[in-house]
Design an enzyme around this catalytic site. Structure first.
Site, PDB file in Angstrom:
ATOM      1  N   ASP A 274      -3.842  -7.141   6.210  1.00  0.00           N
ATOM      2  CA  ASP A 274      -5.211  -6.648   5.957  1.00  0.00           C
ATOM      3  C   ASP A 274      -6.129  -7.848   5.716  1.00  0.00           C
ATOM      4  OD1 ASP A 274      -7.384  -5.063   5.380  1.00  0.00           O
ATOM      5  OD2 ASP A 274      -6.606  -4.276   3.485  1.00  0.00           O
TER       6      ASP A 274
ATOM      7  N   LYS B 182       5.787 -13.950   1.640  1.00  0.00           N
ATOM      8  CA  LYS B 182       5.642 -14.866   0.498  1.00  0.00           C
ATOM      9  C   LYS B 182       6.998 -14.909  -0.196  1.00  0.00           C
ATOM     10  CE  LYS B 182       3.307 -17.517  -2.309  1.00  0.00           C
ATOM     11  NZ  LYS B 182       2.921 -18.879  -1.910  1.00  0.00           N
TER      12      LYS B 182
ATOM     13  N   ASP C 266       0.085 -18.117   2.373  1.00  0.00           N
ATOM     14  CA  ASP C 266      -0.931 -19.123   2.033  1.00  0.00           C
ATOM     15  C   ASP C 266      -1.030 -20.163   3.154  1.00  0.00           C
ATOM     16  OD1 ASP C 266       1.678 -19.547   1.193  1.00  0.00           O
ATOM     17  OD2 ASP C 266       1.160 -20.829  -0.488  1.00  0.00           O
TER      18      ASP C 266
ATOM     19  N   TYR D 246       0.831  -1.211   0.000  1.00  0.00           N
ATOM     20  CA  TYR D 246       0.000   0.000   0.000  1.00  0.00           C
ATOM     21  C   TYR D 246       0.864   1.258   0.000  1.00  0.00           C
ATOM     22  CZ  TYR D 246      -3.918  -3.086   1.333  1.00  0.00           C
ATOM     23  OH  TYR D 246      -4.875  -4.076   1.382  1.00  0.00           O
TER      24      TYR D 246
ATOM     25  N   ASP E  67      -8.991  -9.737   8.461  1.00  0.00           N
ATOM     26  CA  ASP E  67     -10.405  -9.979   8.129  1.00  0.00           C
ATOM     27  C   ASP E  67     -10.755 -11.446   8.345  1.00  0.00           C
ATOM     28  OD1 ASP E  67     -10.750  -7.330   7.381  1.00  0.00           O
ATOM     29  OD2 ASP E  67     -11.868  -7.829   5.560  1.00  0.00           O
TER      30      ASP E  67
HETATM   31  N1  GGG Z   1     -12.824   1.129   9.199  1.00  0.00           N
HETATM   32  C1  GGG Z   1     -12.002   0.549   8.235  1.00  0.00           C
HETATM   33  C2  GGG Z   1     -12.338   0.925   6.843  1.00  0.00           C
HETATM   34  O1  GGG Z   1     -13.017   1.887   6.591  1.00  0.00           O
HETATM   35  N2  GGG Z   1     -11.834   0.133   5.909  1.00  0.00           N
HETATM   36  C3  GGG Z   1     -12.062   0.367   4.545  1.00  0.00           C
HETATM   37  C4  GGG Z   1     -10.969  -0.231   3.718  1.00  0.00           C
HETATM   38  O2  GGG Z   1     -11.195  -0.638   2.608  1.00  0.00           O
HETATM   39  N3  GGG Z   1      -9.767  -0.282   4.237  1.00  0.00           N
HETATM   40  C5  GGG Z   1      -8.632  -0.754   3.562  1.00  0.00           C
HETATM   41  C6  GGG Z   1      -7.492  -0.821   4.500  1.00  0.00           C
HETATM   42  O3  GGG Z   1      -7.700  -1.139   5.663  1.00  0.00           O
HETATM   43  O4  GGG Z   1      -6.371  -0.562   4.086  1.00  0.00           O
END
Ligand code: GGG
Length: 388
Positions: free
Chosen positions: A272, A215, A248, A162, A276
């Site tokens: 990220d 990775k 993985d 990112y 999740d």
């Molecule tokens: N509250 C977290 C949020 O709004 N996430 C939206 C999102 O797509 N985040 C991408 C990331 O966490 O980099």
């Protein structure tokens, strides 16, 4: 009576359910602050129904400032936040953030225009995302009923995938032949600071172990640099167990051997995704808390639920406020109010254990009902003594 401390908090609910859950978290924080003003005699026994004690924390209050930034702001102004927004935020003690993303703004524009604008410019390089299994919440993992599960994902939050480096190029290639490059940036300093952060965190936990995720078989530059730094830093922490796992394999391990996890450190994208997955395994994305920390405290840190704006349920009053309230507890910790943080976490547990749950976790309660229940639990709770 010690002087009341006032914490200046910037509130940015932003989009969709962000508005509902930040309102919920603010109510909870204001109640905790109100309770801090009620002194308890030193040494007085406290129990259910007794007034909350002061402890060494002393009384505190929150001074909230609202910022209306997000996709609605974009519709009016063509930008996700005030162009001077970073300067406006700079002096706050913390930022309480909701969620970003709505259909009127391309996702990459809304994310970079607001959330990533703040995390990157305020060098909030450590994103801490605990994976907590709450009583009364059903996990899709059958073993969650018999094995204690509790781990935390530490996400590198300033570079990696990112970093925002790359470009698209069509010139001279013609329609259908466009190319795009998205470069992941790994610096030795960036890897080292997040890996050290993970080791330091592991030392505060019952299980002193750090799992590093890369990775490096396929990504022979950035991932291998990360692995090398991990091995070097690990030598400074002989009391902490380590493992290096490919992403993985780690995603499989989250499902099959989560009891082996304590601190999981990974790059921006991998963590990220894994966080999740962790939230889903704990029962719902709606439960998960997160702290975007600038550990040096040169800039304010930002606290937000892991979940996004959830347009499918926004405005219906059914969003799960637990992730936002648990993020408020992380904020209390950051502000130096750990006893208050533990009280909020205990109140959440009391509510989920009592079966007061939103729909995403199998209940029927609305956002306000769950929030009111957390506040009731706080009002009934005693205050654990602060270990100063
Ligand atoms: N509250 C977290 C949020 O709004 N996430 C939206 C999102 O797509 N985040 C991408 C990331 O966490 O980099």
């Amino acid at each position: 009576m010690p002087e009341q401390r006032v914490y200046r908090i910037a509130s940015i609910p932003a989009d969709g359910v962000g508005k509902e859950v930040i309102a919920a978290g603010r109510q909870v924080l204001d109640v905790v602050a109100e309770q801090s003003a009620v002194a308890e005699e030193p040494g007085a026994a406290s129990g259910p129904g007794s007034p909350p004690g002061l402890g060494p924390q002393g009384p505190f209050a929150f001074d909230w400032t609202d910022f209306p930034w997000g996709s609605e702001y974009y519709a009016e102004h063509g930008v996700m936040m005030d162009p001077d927004g970073l300067n406006l935020l700079r002096g706050f003690d913390a930022i309480y953030f909701g969620a970003v993303g709505w259909e009127n703004v391309p996702d990459h524009v809304s994310l970079w225009g607001l959330r990533l604008n703040i995390t990157q410019n305020f060098d909030q390089w450590a994103n801490v995302r605990p994976v907590r299994f709450l009583p009364g919440i059903e996990s899709p993992l059958r073993k969650a009923d018999r094995v204690p599960l509790d781990w935390v994902v530490v996400r590198e939050n300033s570079e990696g995938e990112y970093a925002g480096l790359g470009g698209r190029n069509l010139s001279g290639r013609g329609p259908g032949n466009e190319v795009a490059v998205q470069t992941a940036l790994f610096t030795e300093k960036g890897c080292e600071r997040i890996i050290r952060f993970a080791f330091d965190l592991a030392r505060t936990r019952a299980v002193r172990k750090v799992s590093s995720v890369t990775k490096s078989n396929a990504q022979q530059y950035g991932s291998v640099l990360w692995d090398d730094v991990f091995k070097r830093v690990a030598r400074d922490y002989p009391d902490v167990r380590t493992e290096s796992v490919l992403v993985d394999a780690m995603s499989a391990k989250f499902v099959l051997r989560p009891e082996d996890l304590s601190v999981v450190v990974a790059s921006n994208l991998f963590a990220d995704i894994l966080s999740d997955l962790g939230s889903a395994l704990a029962g719902s994305l709606g439960l998960a808390a997160s702290a975007n920390l600038n550990p040096e405290r040169r800039f304010p840190s930002m606290f937000e639920p892991v979940h996004g704006s959830a347009p499918d349920i926004a405005g219906q009053g059914i969003s799960n406020p637990v992730g936002a309230i648990a993020s408020a507890a992380l904020m209390l910790d950051h502000l130096g109010l750990p006893a208050a943080a533990r009280r909020v976490e205990a109140a959440i547990e009391a509510v989920t254990a009592a079966g007061i749950r939103t729909r995403d976790v199998g209940g029927t309660a609305g956002t306000e009902e769950v929030t009111a229940a957390v506040i009731d639990a706080l009002k009934l709770s005693s205050v654990p003594p602060e270990s100063a």
